[in-house]
Design an enzyme around this catalytic site. Structure first.
Site, mmCIF file in Angstrom:
data_model
loop_
_atom_site.group_PDB
_atom_site.id
_atom_site.type_symbol
_atom_site.label_atom_id
_atom_site.label_comp_id
_atom_site.label_asym_id
_atom_site.label_seq_id
_atom_site.Cartn_x
_atom_site.Cartn_y
_atom_site.Cartn_z
ATOM 1 N N HIS A 1 3.773 37.980 9.891
ATOM 2 C CA HIS A 1 2.690 37.288 10.387
ATOM 3 C C HIS A 1 2.850 37.729 12.007
ATOM 4 C CE1 HIS A 1 2.301 35.246 6.743
ATOM 5 N NE2 HIS A 1 1.047 35.195 6.833
ATOM 6 N N ASP B 1 -2.096 43.896 2.811
ATOM 7 C CA ASP B 1 -2.054 42.650 3.331
ATOM 8 C C ASP B 1 -2.856 42.629 4.618
ATOM 9 O OD1 ASP B 1 -1.355 39.921 3.729
ATOM 10 O OD2 ASP B 1 0.953 40.416 3.568
#
Length: 335
Positions: free
Chosen positions: A181, A252
């Protein structure tokens, strides 16, 4: 209007005009919901109904609802424990752990399906090496055998409720210490070791009927200089050919730092689609999503494969069904 290859999100509990404009763009094929989109079971059911009314065929609706710290809907939904708890049960009673994992999948499928959601991005098939804080207790176990057996059981539970399953994060995020992230993690191990360990759980999960797979924003430099989600070798050679996976491949979230190696949002989407992803996710970045939708070549990337992830209405199970009550009983072994 065919379903396009981009999944986007919305800002709040209800749609506004900006959301509606984005969701009716021809390149959009689905929407992912987050905790900010949930207030109550009744509210989220109203939201999913409005989303479905926007176009035909209806947009696909998905969510990260895997249990533990990654469960977007809570009030009125069964609390799903972290998958590590299923793994601990495996260590003492394998049969009970398999039943519990199947129960988890069935409960997730029944409850999400009853509220207008088509699928969840679960199970997590990463191994627990104790190295990755972003994976941690989301993983079933350190053992490839355990993760494969429990992941396959969860897939079966979802399918029995008419819901597809998306395994993640291929070929494995558990060994890399970085959080994709906010960073670009690397895993320096050789290909043979990754295949023998982290990839192993995907084989039983695929055999159980895994509908989709999400690759990791992790670089495996001994194999390919690109993150797995942008790697033709990982997606086309390993996943498609060696593992014979014919379901959907979801990128993702392309707004994550782990995707930045591919460039700007348009470059990230083109790299993911070119490497073999069928669908790309752009989350928490509405301006970037709009920029992508305005620049992605639509005809080349028009996609209808998302239809394979639609909730199977012929197999939907209601919360009053005996199979649902049995799933909750099997999950009680995790308390």
């Amino acid at each position: 209007m065919a379903l396009g290859p981009v999944i986007v999100d919305v800002a709040g509990l209800r749609l506004d005009d900006e959301d509606r404009a984005r969701l009716t763009h021809p390149l959009v094929g689905g929407i992912i919901l987050f905790a900010r989109n949930f207030e109550s079971p009744a509210q989220v059911k109203t939201l999913t109904s409005e989303i479905r009314s926007l176009r035909s065929p209806e947009l696909l609706i998905c969510v990260d609802h895997e249990g533990g710290r990654v469960q977007r809907f809570r009030d009125g939904f069964t609390p799903i424990p972290p998958m590590r708890r299923v793994g601990r049960l495996w260590d003492s009673d394998r049969a009970a752990a398999v039943r519990a994992a199947e129960g988890v999948g069935h409960a997730i499928g029944v409850e999400l399906g009853a509220h207008g959601v088509d699928f969840s991005f679960t199970p997590v098939l990463d191994l627990d090496y104790g190295a990755s804080s972003v994976i941690g207790d989301r993983s079933f176990h350190a053992s490839p055998e355990a993760v494969g057996a429990l992941g396959a059981a969860l897939v079966r539970g979802l399918l029995a409720a008419g819901m597809g399953a998306v395994g993640k994060h291929f070929p494995g995020h558990g060994y890399a210490t970085g959080d994709s992230h906010v960073a670009i993690p690397t895993d320096e191990r050789p290909f043979e070791e990754i295949m023998a360990t982290d990839v192993a759980p995907y084989r039983p999960a695929i055999a159980a009927g895994l509908s989709g797979i999400m690759p990791a924003h992790v670089i495996y430099p001994a194999v390919d200089p690109s993150p797995a989600g942008f790697s033709e070798y990982w997606l086309k050679d390993v996943l498609r050919k060696q593992l014979a996976f014919d379901g959907l491949i979801f990128s993702d979230d392309l707004s994550m730092e782990g995707a930045s190696a591919a460039g700007g949002m348009r470059e990230r989407a083109l790299a993911a689609l070119g490497a073999g992803c069928d669908v790309v996710l752009v989350c928490n970045a509405p301006a970037a999503a709009d920029e992508l939708l305005s620049t992605l070549p639509g005809r080349e990337y028009a996609s209808t494969r998302l239809e394979h992830m639609r909730l199977d209405s012929a197999r939907v199970v209601t919360p009053g069904a005996e199979s649902y009550r049995a799933a909750l009983r099997d999950m009680a072994a995790l308390d």
